[in-house]
Scaffold this motif. Sequence first.
Motif, PDB file in Angstrom:
ATOM      1  N   ARG A 124      37.667  33.830  40.511  1.00 59.48           N
ATOM      2  CA  ARG A 124      38.244  35.094  40.064  1.00 59.48           C
ATOM      3  C   ARG A 124      37.888  36.232  41.030  1.00 59.48           C
ATOM      4  O   ARG A 124      38.715  37.090  41.330  1.00 59.48           O
ATOM      5  CB  ARG A 124      37.743  35.416  38.656  1.00 59.48           C
ATOM      6  N   ARG A 127      39.398  37.197  45.341  1.00 62.65           N
ATOM      7  CA  ARG A 127      40.431  38.124  45.812  1.00 62.65           C
ATOM      8  C   ARG A 127      39.828  39.433  46.327  1.00 62.65           C
ATOM      9  O   ARG A 127      40.509  40.219  46.986  1.00 62.65           O
ATOM     10  CB  ARG A 127      41.446  38.404  44.701  1.00 62.65           C
ATOM     11  N   ASN A 128      38.570  39.665  46.021  1.00 64.53           N
ATOM     12  CA  ASN A 128      37.878  40.859  46.495  1.00 64.53           C
ATOM     13  C   ASN A 128      36.938  40.550  47.666  1.00 64.53           C
ATOM     14  O   ASN A 128      36.011  41.313  47.930  1.00 64.53           O
ATOM     15  CB  ASN A 128      37.055  41.478  45.353  1.00 64.53           C
ATOM     16  N   GLN A 173      42.840  32.014  47.516  1.00 62.09           N
ATOM     17  CA  GLN A 173      43.581  33.264  47.359  1.00 62.09           C
ATOM     18  C   GLN A 173      44.609  33.142  46.245  1.00 62.09           C
ATOM     19  O   GLN A 173      44.719  34.020  45.370  1.00 62.09           O
ATOM     20  CB  GLN A 173      44.272  33.585  48.686  1.00 62.09           C
ATOM     21  N   ASP A 174      45.350  32.045  46.248  1.00 58.15           N
ATOM     22  CA  ASP A 174      46.384  31.822  45.237  1.00 58.15           C
ATOM     23  C   ASP A 174      45.767  31.676  43.841  1.00 58.15           C
ATOM     24  O   ASP A 174      46.227  32.291  42.876  1.00 58.15           O
ATOM     25  CB  ASP A 174      47.187  30.574  45.595  1.00 58.15           C
ATOM     26  N   SER A 176      42.838  32.727  42.784  1.00 54.76           N
ATOM     27  CA  SER A 176      42.177  33.956  42.363  1.00 54.76           C
ATOM     28  C   SER A 176      43.174  34.975  41.832  1.00 54.76           C
ATOM     29  O   SER A 176      42.942  35.598  40.794  1.00 54.76           O
ATOM     30  CB  SER A 176      41.399  34.556  43.547  1.00 54.76           C
ATOM     31  N   CYS A 177      44.272  35.124  42.537  1.00 57.50           N
ATOM     32  CA  CYS A 177      45.279  36.104  42.105  1.00 57.50           C
ATOM     33  C   CYS A 177      45.925  35.709  40.785  1.00 57.50           C
ATOM     34  O   CYS A 177      46.283  36.567  39.971  1.00 57.50           O
ATOM     35  CB  CYS A 177      46.334  36.282  43.194  1.00 57.50           C
ATOM     36  N   LYS A 178      46.078  34.410  40.532  1.00 58.17           N
ATOM     37  CA  LYS A 178      46.660  33.943  39.273  1.00 58.17           C
ATOM     38  C   LYS A 178      45.749  34.220  38.087  1.00 58.17           C
ATOM     39  O   LYS A 178      46.221  34.373  36.952  1.00 58.17           O
ATOM     40  CB  LYS A 178      46.960  32.444  39.357  1.00 58.17           C
ATOM     41  N   GLY A 183      47.294  41.510  38.648  1.00 54.46           N
ATOM     42  CA  GLY A 183      46.618  41.816  39.909  1.00 54.46           C
ATOM     43  C   GLY A 183      47.521  41.701  41.115  1.00 54.46           C
ATOM     44  O   GLY A 183      47.282  42.321  42.147  1.00 54.46           O
ATOM     45  N   GLN A 185      49.655  39.572  44.225  1.00 51.91           N
ATOM     46  CA  GLN A 185      49.169  38.769  45.345  1.00 51.91           C
ATOM     47  C   GLN A 185      48.379  39.630  46.316  1.00 51.91           C
ATOM     48  O   GLN A 185      48.809  40.711  46.695  1.00 51.91           O
ATOM     49  CB  GLN A 185      50.344  38.108  46.071  1.00 51.91           C
ATOM     50  N   ARG A 186      47.205  39.171  46.687  1.00 49.12           N
ATOM     51  CA  ARG A 186      46.389  39.894  47.654  1.00 49.12           C
ATOM     52  C   ARG A 186      45.943  38.934  48.747  1.00 49.12           C
ATOM     53  O   ARG A 186      45.527  37.817  48.467  1.00 49.12           O
ATOM     54  CB  ARG A 186      45.170  40.508  46.976  1.00 49.12           C
ATOM     55  N   THR A 284      41.776  47.890  44.702  1.00 46.19           N
ATOM     56  CA  THR A 284      42.231  47.366  45.991  1.00 46.19           C
ATOM     57  C   THR A 284      41.069  47.072  46.929  1.00 46.19           C
ATOM     58  O   THR A 284      41.279  46.726  48.082  1.00 46.19           O
ATOM     59  CB  THR A 284      43.161  48.375  46.694  1.00 46.19           C
TER      60      THR A 284
END
Length: 380
Positions: A124, A127-128, A173-174, A176-178, A183, A185-186, A284
């Motif tokens: 989770r 993404r950061n 990445q995929d 985490s964004c889900k 949130g 896509q990042r 962000t």
Amino acid sequence: MASEVESTAQNLSKLDIGGDSASSAPNLQKNLSLLSPDQIELAKMLLEMGQSHLFEHWPEPSVALLDASYPGGLISYIKTARELLADSKAGKNPFDGFTPSVPSGESLTFGDDNFIQFEKAGVREARNAAFVLVAGGLGERLGYNGIKVALPRESTTGTCFLKHYIEYILALQDASCKLVEGGGQRQIPLVIMTSDDTHSCTLELLESNAYFGMLPSQVKLLKQEKVACLDDNDARLAMDPHNNYRIQTKPHGHGDIHSLLYSSGLLNIWYLTLTIFLGHQRDTGLRWVLFFQDTNGLLFKAIPASLGVSATKQYHVNSLAVPRKAKEAIGGIAKLNHADGRTMVINVEYNQLDPLLRATGFPDGDVNCKTGYSPFSRKR
């Protein structure tokens, strides 16, 4: 002195070797600051007369480059070298006054409930995060003359290390964004530290494989510069044996990545977005930077869980470590407490750890505990 420098800069800006002339003699352009205005005018005339070949083999300005690439310049480099050499000659213990202890942390067992919970938290939080790969060395010790990230990670598919890393980051990445509702896509940034030995080959490997599915804008290559070699214990700079006008240089090691992140401006970008994140103005920001080595494919099995530990326990810094046998010829993670109140958690080399323990109330030195391993784990 300052006015002289400003005057020289003004003269150079007026002379301006640019356009096709500059591109035909790049090494001349790099040495402009070393030339007088009259010499620059002469060089400009020669270029206009089609004599660019005269400057084809001019060397880069080695002293100026070495001075600019080291924090504090060559003065700081030489002073630090002299201090370290003097301490070594005198047999000074760098940990004098420190008492070692086992640092606090979380012991994880792959696949158990505790591991899975931390792993979910880490996915989770990914993404950061930004990933930073140090890849400045060749595989010469392996009998391989290419870059190590191009080596196959395993023999079944022949997937190279760099492809494995990028595909894993994209999958993370995929996922985490889900997990983050709304949130979006990042992109998770990937920074690769290269060197003169690896930079062009790393770029070629990325470009010839379409960055293995990652957007080129996600990947940033930072090339580390070399540092001056020392000729003796007085820190006299060594001359290149093949060129009396150049200082001999050597790679500076993986520690360069921190100063490179700073000097490149990336830390400012990450800090600004982090400030926004902490200010709750907009989600962000980057909160985590994960550093990893060029050929450590198994590391990614544990990265989500270790990131989850950091996020859950609000660690500022977290080192991923594996069990280590006592007196094994490799360093161990230790917490060092000084008599004056200073505290640090660092990797202590194996040849320093055992003597340090014996000198601070541990008569047996580095020994295995009931787990069968040393309590001072090996950093990964």
